[in-house]
Design a protein around this motif. Structure first.
Motif, PDB file in Angstrom:
ATOM      1  N   SER A  89     -39.356 -11.796  30.622  1.00  0.00           N
ATOM      2  CA  SER A  89     -39.425 -10.676  31.568  1.00  0.00           C
ATOM      3  C   SER A  89     -38.515  -9.536  31.123  1.00  0.00           C
ATOM      4  O   SER A  89     -38.856  -8.354  31.253  1.00  0.00           O
ATOM      5  CB  SER A  89     -39.024 -11.141  32.973  1.00  0.00           C
ATOM      6  N   VAL A  90     -37.353  -9.899  30.586  1.00  0.00           N
ATOM      7  CA  VAL A  90     -36.430  -8.878  30.090  1.00  0.00           C
ATOM      8  C   VAL A  90     -37.044  -8.144  28.902  1.00  0.00           C
ATOM      9  O   VAL A  90     -36.991  -6.913  28.820  1.00  0.00           O
ATOM     10  CB  VAL A  90     -35.091  -9.528  29.691  1.00  0.00           C
ATOM     11  N   LYS A  91     -37.643  -8.894  27.984  1.00  0.00           N
ATOM     12  CA  LYS A  91     -38.281  -8.264  26.830  1.00  0.00           C
ATOM     13  C   LYS A  91     -39.418  -7.344  27.259  1.00  0.00           C
ATOM     14  O   LYS A  91     -39.598  -6.246  26.707  1.00  0.00           O
ATOM     15  CB  LYS A  91     -38.806  -9.336  25.877  1.00  0.00           C
ATOM     16  N   LYS A  92     -40.180  -7.789  28.244  1.00  0.00           N
ATOM     17  CA  LYS A  92     -41.297  -6.975  28.729  1.00  0.00           C
ATOM     18  C   LYS A  92     -40.784  -5.680  29.345  1.00  0.00           C
ATOM     19  O   LYS A  92     -41.346  -4.602  29.127  1.00  0.00           O
ATOM     20  CB  LYS A  92     -42.106  -7.767  29.753  1.00  0.00           C
ATOM     21  N   ALA A  93     -39.702  -5.778  30.122  1.00  0.00           N
ATOM     22  CA  ALA A  93     -39.128  -4.592  30.747  1.00  0.00           C
ATOM     23  C   ALA A  93     -38.576  -3.636  29.696  1.00  0.00           C
ATOM     24  O   ALA A  93     -38.729  -2.415  29.796  1.00  0.00           O
ATOM     25  CB  ALA A  93     -38.034  -5.001  31.724  1.00  0.00           C
ATOM     26  N   GLN A  94     -37.950  -4.189  28.665  1.00  0.00           N
ATOM     27  CA  GLN A  94     -37.411  -3.348  27.600  1.00  0.00           C
ATOM     28  C   GLN A  94     -38.530  -2.654  26.829  1.00  0.00           C
ATOM     29  O   GLN A  94     -38.418  -1.484  26.480  1.00  0.00           O
ATOM     30  CB  GLN A  94     -36.568  -4.197  26.656  1.00  0.00           C
ATOM     31  N   GLY A 105     -37.532   0.077  29.951  1.00  0.00           N
ATOM     32  CA  GLY A 105     -36.461  -0.193  30.899  1.00  0.00           C
ATOM     33  C   GLY A 105     -35.106   0.061  30.270  1.00  0.00           C
ATOM     34  O   GLY A 105     -34.920  -0.034  29.069  1.00  0.00           O
ATOM     35  N   ARG A 106     -34.142   0.392  31.110  1.00  0.00           N
ATOM     36  CA  ARG A 106     -32.800   0.674  30.610  1.00  0.00           C
ATOM     37  C   ARG A 106     -32.109  -0.596  30.162  1.00  0.00           C
ATOM     38  O   ARG A 106     -32.189  -1.614  30.836  1.00  0.00           O
ATOM     39  CB  ARG A 106     -31.967   1.348  31.704  1.00  0.00           C
ATOM     40  N   PRO A 107     -31.411  -0.584  29.014  1.00  0.00           N
ATOM     41  CA  PRO A 107     -30.677  -1.759  28.556  1.00  0.00           C
ATOM     42  C   PRO A 107     -29.664  -2.206  29.604  1.00  0.00           C
ATOM     43  O   PRO A 107     -28.978  -1.383  30.210  1.00  0.00           O
ATOM     44  CB  PRO A 107     -29.970  -1.268  27.281  1.00  0.00           C
ATOM     45  N   GLY A 108     -29.590  -3.486  29.837  1.00  0.00           N
ATOM     46  CA  GLY A 108     -28.635  -4.033  30.796  1.00  0.00           C
ATOM     47  C   GLY A 108     -29.157  -4.099  32.206  1.00  0.00           C
ATOM     48  O   GLY A 108     -28.541  -4.713  33.074  1.00  0.00           O
ATOM     49  N   VAL A 109     -30.293  -3.448  32.483  1.00  0.00           N
ATOM     50  CA  VAL A 109     -30.887  -3.513  33.818  1.00  0.00           C
ATOM     51  C   VAL A 109     -31.924  -4.620  33.808  1.00  0.00           C
ATOM     52  O   VAL A 109     -32.936  -4.543  33.108  1.00  0.00           O
ATOM     53  CB  VAL A 109     -31.541  -2.165  34.209  1.00  0.00           C
ATOM     54  N   LEU A 110     -31.691  -5.659  34.593  1.00  0.00           N
ATOM     55  CA  LEU A 110     -32.540  -6.839  34.555  1.00  0.00           C
ATOM     56  C   LEU A 110     -33.598  -6.806  35.638  1.00  0.00           C
ATOM     57  O   LEU A 110     -33.373  -6.282  36.736  1.00  0.00           O
ATOM     58  CB  LEU A 110     -31.686  -8.104  34.728  1.00  0.00           C
ATOM     59  N   PRO A 111     -34.775  -7.386  35.376  1.00  0.00           N
ATOM     60  CA  PRO A 111     -35.780  -7.550  36.418  1.00  0.00           C
ATOM     61  C   PRO A 111     -35.284  -8.566  37.428  1.00  0.00           C
ATOM     62  O   PRO A 111     -34.372  -9.332  37.151  1.00  0.00           O
ATOM     63  CB  PRO A 111     -36.994  -8.074  35.650  1.00  0.00           C
ATOM     64  N   PRO A 112     -35.878  -8.598  38.632  1.00  0.00           N
ATOM     65  CA  PRO A 112     -35.430  -9.553  39.640  1.00  0.00           C
ATOM     66  C   PRO A 112     -35.716 -10.975  39.207  1.00  0.00           C
ATOM     67  O   PRO A 112     -36.604 -11.218  38.386  1.00  0.00           O
ATOM     68  CB  PRO A 112     -36.264  -9.166  40.870  1.00  0.00           C
TER      69      PRO A 112
END
Length: 247
Positions: A216-221, A225-232
């Motif tokens: 999910s983090v990779k998908k957001a990046q 998505g901003r680095p360090g901002v994690l999905p829920p």
């Protein structure tokens, strides 16, 4: 045969000479019989260093893309990964994820060592992410113990200014989940088992734990998505995602 050739002749000696990987806790890996080696996943080379530290053969579940290339390169790649002890799994759908679990169960039923990465993908930033529950299904259905494994890479300076990581493979004490016998398919039990495994991996590796899926983090990046901002954090439905087992 090709597996042992790679391990003891073609690749293993050179890797040991250059990286000098260190192993701790090898006595925790059963000398025979089925066991699941559940590891963190920091590098594409993880699957090389872990088996080199053990006498027994380790079979990994690998994404099918490694086996579907065309032409001479595709054939060579397919032969290499097959010979190196990797088994292809399809991650394209929830149905494929179930097939991957059944493949893993089949390997364990043969009394073999199965290496998997519960995070489902390589860590995007060095932290440890939430584990997929496929590992819990497999231990519940086979009774195989789970050996938590931590790969660590620390920088070291080499002559002439070059840098190579200091590699350490740590094996933890086997985890026995026989107290949950007969509860395969219970998503709350499977989540509890998976979280216990990931806690042990975290303790061995010293990584910061993040309760979201690495994918999910990779998908957001990838989506900007901003680095360090994690999905829920994912809900239980997320445990049935296609990449249940392998990265």
């Amino acid at each position: 045969m090709f597996y042992w050739f790679l391990k003891f002749v073609a690749i293993g000696p050179a890797v040991r000479l250059v990286f000098r990987p260190r192993a701790e806790g090898r006595e925790h890996v059963p000398a025979d019989g089925a066991a699941i080696l559940a590891s963190n996943h920091l590098s594409a080379a993880d699957w090389i260093f872990m088996p080199l530290s053990l006498r027994r053969r380790v079979t990994f579940l690998a994404k099918a893309e490694y086996f579907t290339g065309r032409g001479v390169k595709g054939r060579l790649q397919r032969a290499f990964f097959s010979g190196a002890g990797q088994v292809p799994i399809d991650r394209s759908s929830a149905t494929a994820a179930e097939g991957a679990i059944r493949t893993g169960i089949g390997i364990l039923e043969q009394g073999r060592l199965l290496g998997i990465y519960p995070e489902g993908t390589r860590s995007p930033d060095g932290r440890l992410y939430r584990g997929k529950t496929g590992v819990a299904r497999m231990t519940l259905e086979t009774g195989a113990p789970v050996v938590p494994v931590a790969m660590t890479y620390t920088p070291r300076r080499m002559p002439f200014g070059s840098r190579l990581p200091r590699v350490c493979v740590r094996f933890g004490e086997p985890l026995d989940f026989s107290r949950y016998e007969g509860l395969a398919g219970d998503r709350f039990v499977e989540r509890s088992i998976t979280d216990e495994i990931m806690y042990e991996v975290m303790t061995l590796s010293g990584q910061e734990y993040v309760d979201v899926y690495g994918a999910s983090v990779k998908k957001a990046q990838a989506a900007g998505g901003r680095p360090g901002v994690l999905p829920p954090p994912a809900g239980e439905a997320g445990d049935r995602a296609p990449d249940t087992l392998a990265g």
